[in-house]
Motif scaffolding. Structure first.
Motif, PDB file in Angstrom:
ATOM      1  N   SER A 198       0.834  -1.211   0.000  1.00 27.18           N
ATOM      2  CA  SER A 198       0.000   0.000   0.000  1.00 27.18           C
ATOM      3  C   SER A 198       0.862   1.251   0.000  1.00 27.18           C
ATOM      4  N   THR A 199       1.984   1.183   0.706  1.00 27.36           N
ATOM      5  CA  THR A 199       2.879   2.337   0.788  1.00 27.36           C
ATOM      6  C   THR A 199       3.433   2.696  -0.591  1.00 27.36           C
ATOM      7  N   THR A 200       3.892   1.700  -1.327  1.00 28.33           N
ATOM      8  CA  THR A 200       4.450   1.956  -2.660  1.00 28.33           C
ATOM      9  C   THR A 200       3.386   2.517  -3.589  1.00 28.33           C
ATOM     10  N   VAL A 201       2.210   1.906  -3.596  1.00 24.60           N
ATOM     11  CA  VAL A 201       1.138   2.365  -4.478  1.00 24.60           C
ATOM     12  C   VAL A 201       0.725   3.792  -4.110  1.00 24.60           C
ATOM     13  N   ALA A 202       0.601   4.070  -2.823  1.00 24.71           N
ATOM     14  CA  ALA A 202       0.224   5.418  -2.381  1.00 24.71           C
ATOM     15  C   ALA A 202       1.268   6.449  -2.812  1.00 24.71           C
ATOM     16  N   ARG A 203       2.536   6.113  -2.672  1.00 28.52           N
ATOM     17  CA  ARG A 203       3.606   7.029  -3.102  1.00 28.52           C
ATOM     18  C   ARG A 203       3.549   7.293  -4.594  1.00 28.52           C
ATOM     19  N   ARG A 204       3.402   6.224  -5.370  1.00 30.38           N
ATOM     20  CA  ARG A 204       3.378   6.383  -6.820  1.00 30.38           C
ATOM     21  C   ARG A 204       2.168   7.183  -7.278  1.00 30.38           C
ATOM     22  N   LEU A 205       1.009   6.931  -6.678  1.00 35.18           N
ATOM     23  CA  LEU A 205      -0.178   7.704  -7.038  1.00 35.18           C
ATOM     24  C   LEU A 205      -0.001   9.174  -6.670  1.00 35.18           C
ATOM     25  N   GLY A 206       0.625   9.435  -5.542  1.00 32.21           N
ATOM     26  CA  GLY A 206       0.911  10.817  -5.149  1.00 32.21           C
ATOM     27  C   GLY A 206       1.846  11.497  -6.130  1.00 32.21           C
ATOM     28  N   GLU A 207       2.856  10.763  -6.603  1.00 34.82           N
ATOM     29  CA  GLU A 207       3.788  11.321  -7.586  1.00 34.82           C
ATOM     30  C   GLU A 207       3.089  11.574  -8.921  1.00 34.82           C
ATOM     31  N   LEU A 208       2.240  10.649  -9.321  1.00 36.81           N
ATOM     32  CA  LEU A 208       1.486  10.843 -10.557  1.00 36.81           C
ATOM     33  C   LEU A 208       0.555  12.054 -10.442  1.00 36.81           C
ATOM     34  N   GLU A 209      -0.048  12.206  -9.284  1.00 37.34           N
ATOM     35  CA  GLU A 209      -0.915  13.364  -9.057  1.00 37.34           C
ATOM     36  C   GLU A 209      -0.109  14.663  -9.087  1.00 37.34           C
TER      37      GLU A 209
END
Length: 106
Positions: free
Chosen positions: A48-59
């Motif tokens: 979840s941490t990796t996915v949350a980070r990547r989604l934040g970066e994409l945003e």
């Protein structure tokens, strides 16, 4: 102009080369409707941490829009922006190039 464009391409490649980034974009591209965090996380098969980070970066880079709903528990959905949708043919082309090289190597 050329140096400026090169810098932007470098920035994009750094972003896309991060763990699970291309996988997240692929999952989101396969489903044109808004997709919940939990579904992205399940399909990407990552922490979840990796996915949350990547989604934040994409945003932060304007490639994903995040919408939070005041529900219990909280519901968060993500959608690709027009810029991310416009990027998809280039990514598909890159994948095809890799697959063609792999086929030719056999």
């Amino acid at each position: 102009m050329c140096d400026s464009a090169r810098s932007h391409v470098d920035d994009l490649l750094v972003l896309l080369s991060k763990s699970k980034m291309l996988n997240i974009l692929y999952v989101m591209n396969c489903d044109p409707t808004p997709i919940r965090f939990s579904e992205i996380n399940k399909r990407v098969n990552s922490s979840s941490t990796t996915v949350a980070r990547r989604l934040g970066e994409l945003e932060a880079h304007g490639l994903v829009t995040r919408t939070a709903y005041a529900t219990v528990p909280a519901t968060v959905e993500y959608t690709l922006t027009e810029d991310a949708i416009a990027l998809q043919p280039s990514l598909e082309s890159m994948f095809e190039w890799v697959l063609n090289r792999a086929d030719n190597a056999l």
